[in-house]
Design an enzyme around this catalytic site. Structure first.
Site, PDB file in Angstrom:
ATOM      1  N   ASP A   1     -12.947  -3.274  -0.439  1.00  0.00           N
ATOM      2  CA  ASP A   1     -12.382  -4.133  -1.121  1.00  0.00           C
ATOM      3  C   ASP A   1     -13.209  -4.780  -2.204  1.00  0.00           C
ATOM      4  O   ASP A   1     -12.862  -5.242  -3.192  1.00  0.00           O
ATOM      5  CB  ASP A   1     -12.139  -5.548  -0.164  1.00  0.00           C
ATOM      6  CG  ASP A   1     -10.888  -5.521   0.765  1.00  0.00           C
ATOM      7  OD1 ASP A   1     -10.044  -4.506   0.461  1.00  0.00           O
ATOM      8  OD2 ASP A   1     -10.873  -5.969   1.882  1.00  0.00           O
TER       9      ASP A   1
ATOM     10  N   GLY B   1      -4.735 -10.651  -9.135  1.00  0.00           N
ATOM     11  CA  GLY B   1      -5.009  -9.663  -8.041  1.00  0.00           C
ATOM     12  C   GLY B   1      -4.662  -8.409  -7.959  1.00  0.00           C
ATOM     13  O   GLY B   1      -5.088  -7.680  -7.270  1.00  0.00           O
TER      14      GLY B   1
ATOM     15  N   GLY C   1     -13.714 -16.087   3.547  1.00  0.00           N
ATOM     16  CA  GLY C   1     -13.244 -15.229   4.250  1.00  0.00           C
ATOM     17  C   GLY C   1     -13.685 -13.574   4.173  1.00  0.00           C
ATOM     18  O   GLY C   1     -14.657 -13.265   3.418  1.00  0.00           O
TER      19      GLY C   1
ATOM     20  N   LYS D   1     -10.136  -4.936  11.446  1.00  0.00           N
ATOM     21  CA  LYS D   1     -11.182  -4.145  10.377  1.00  0.00           C
ATOM     22  C   LYS D   1     -12.509  -4.006  11.147  1.00  0.00           C
ATOM     23  O   LYS D   1     -13.205  -3.127  11.070  1.00  0.00           O
ATOM     24  CB  LYS D   1     -11.379  -5.075   9.114  1.00  0.00           C
ATOM     25  CG  LYS D   1     -10.157  -4.985   8.094  1.00  0.00           C
ATOM     26  CD  LYS D   1     -10.444  -5.717   6.861  1.00  0.00           C
ATOM     27  CE  LYS D   1      -9.696  -5.726   5.870  1.00  0.00           C
ATOM     28  NZ  LYS D   1      -9.818  -6.361   4.655  1.00  0.00           N
TER      29      LYS D   1
ATOM     30  N   SER E   1       0.878  -1.359  -0.061  1.00  0.00           N
ATOM     31  CA  SER E   1       0.101   0.193  -0.100  1.00  0.00           C
ATOM     32  C   SER E   1       0.742   1.238  -0.139  1.00  0.00           C
ATOM     33  O   SER E   1       0.496   2.163  -0.617  1.00  0.00           O
ATOM     34  CB  SER E   1      -1.071  -0.168   1.113  1.00  0.00           C
ATOM     35  OG  SER E   1      -1.865  -0.869   0.955  1.00  0.00           O
TER      36      SER E   1
END
Length: 297
Positions: free
Chosen positions: A112, A260, A138, A76, A27
């Site tokens: 996401d 991804g 998940g 989170k 990130s």
């Protein structure tokens, strides 16, 4: 990154990532390159903070007038409790990975799922009226399912072993059924015939598990390429390696194969937009990220 417009000054604003661990994160590379390219006076750093230290870390960031931050596991769910306001998607999931600090008023978002939908559209896919098979239940899978259902997908069939994640996906689907007309199906990953049947009726196959990553690089939840067909979009949220065994099978079967990177950059782009009001230059950022992943091997 030595250009004059990227020097740290007395007006430079802070953004960053909270979680534990965070040292592996890409990130900072993504966000700081976007700030540099657009000449925005912000920087992005990583801060190791587990759930026990999260409230103190958040209090510190607010005191420092940070523009906002991301959070990753295990923070989170606790972060959702610390926000004064949640966007509808984060409220649905009770999970936050992006926070905007609006003068001390913390607004939580989940990006996401939006990142996945960006990657899907970049591959020519359209969620409206589509059918999707998802491997895994998940946090990433739940974010994908929530956003896709809210954006008008006709049917989503999720496969996962029974356990905690299975139960959490089951609960999410119950909440989603009140807010979406999408047909939601959850199955135990026990029958390859059920999986084959679901894929045969789907426009999209998404692997939202870690199978195929790192030491599992030769592992794959799809037994062979006979499960796949030309025209199917196969998305694997794994970005290291850049091409998993699933994506190799997809290419051999004539599918559209997506790794991804578009989702990783896409979710970062959503965070960037929330903090700055500007669109991230995803092309050059993605190219830099791919180069760095290749360099790290």
């Amino acid at each position: 990154m030595a250009e004059d417009h990227f020097r740290i000054s007395g007006t430079t604003r802070l953004t960053g990532l909270l979680g534990s661990p965070v040292s592996h994160s890409f990130s900072p590379l993504i966000q700081n390159e976007a700030f540099r390219l657009l000449g925005i006076d912000c920087r992005y750093l990583c801060f190791a903070a587990d759930e026990a230290h999260l409230p103190a870390a958040v209090q510190g960031l607010v005191a420092l007038q940070a523009a906002g931050w991301n959070c990753t596991m295990p923070d989170k769910y606790r972060m959702a409790e610390l926000c004064e306001e949640l966007d509808p998607e984060a409220a649905l999931m009770q999970s936050v990975n992006t926070v905007k600090n609006d003068g001390g008023h913390l607004i939580g978002y989940s990006t996401d799922g939006a990142g996945f939908l960006r990657s899907l559209r970049s591959a020519g896919g359209n969620p409206a009226g589509a059918r999707m098979t998802v491997l895994g239940a998940g946090g990433a899978a739940r974010a994908i399912v929530a956003r896709a259902a809210l954006e008008g997908m006709e049917c989503i069939h999720v496969f996962n072993r029974r356990g905690a994640h299975f139960t959490q996906m089951e609960e999410l689907m119950r909440r989603l059924s009140k807010k979406s007309t999408c047909r939601l199906i959850l199955s135990d990953f026990g029958s390859f015939e059920a999986l084959r049947d679901s894929i045969s009726q789907s426009n999209i196959l998404a692997n939202a598990t870690s199978v195929g990553m790192g030491v599992q690089s030769e592992a794959c939840l799809i037994p062979d390429r006979s499960f796949l067909r030309p025209g199917l979009i196969v998305s694997d949220i794994i970005y290291h390696p850049l091409q998993t065994k699933l994506l190799r099978l997809a290419a051999q079967a004539g599918c559209t194969a997506v790794n991804g990177i578009p989702m990783l950059v896409g979710q970062g782009a959503e965070s960037f937009r929330i903090w700055t009001g500007q669109e991230m230059p995803v092309g050059p950022v993605s190219a830099l990220l791919e180069e760095e992943i290749r360099r790290r091997g």
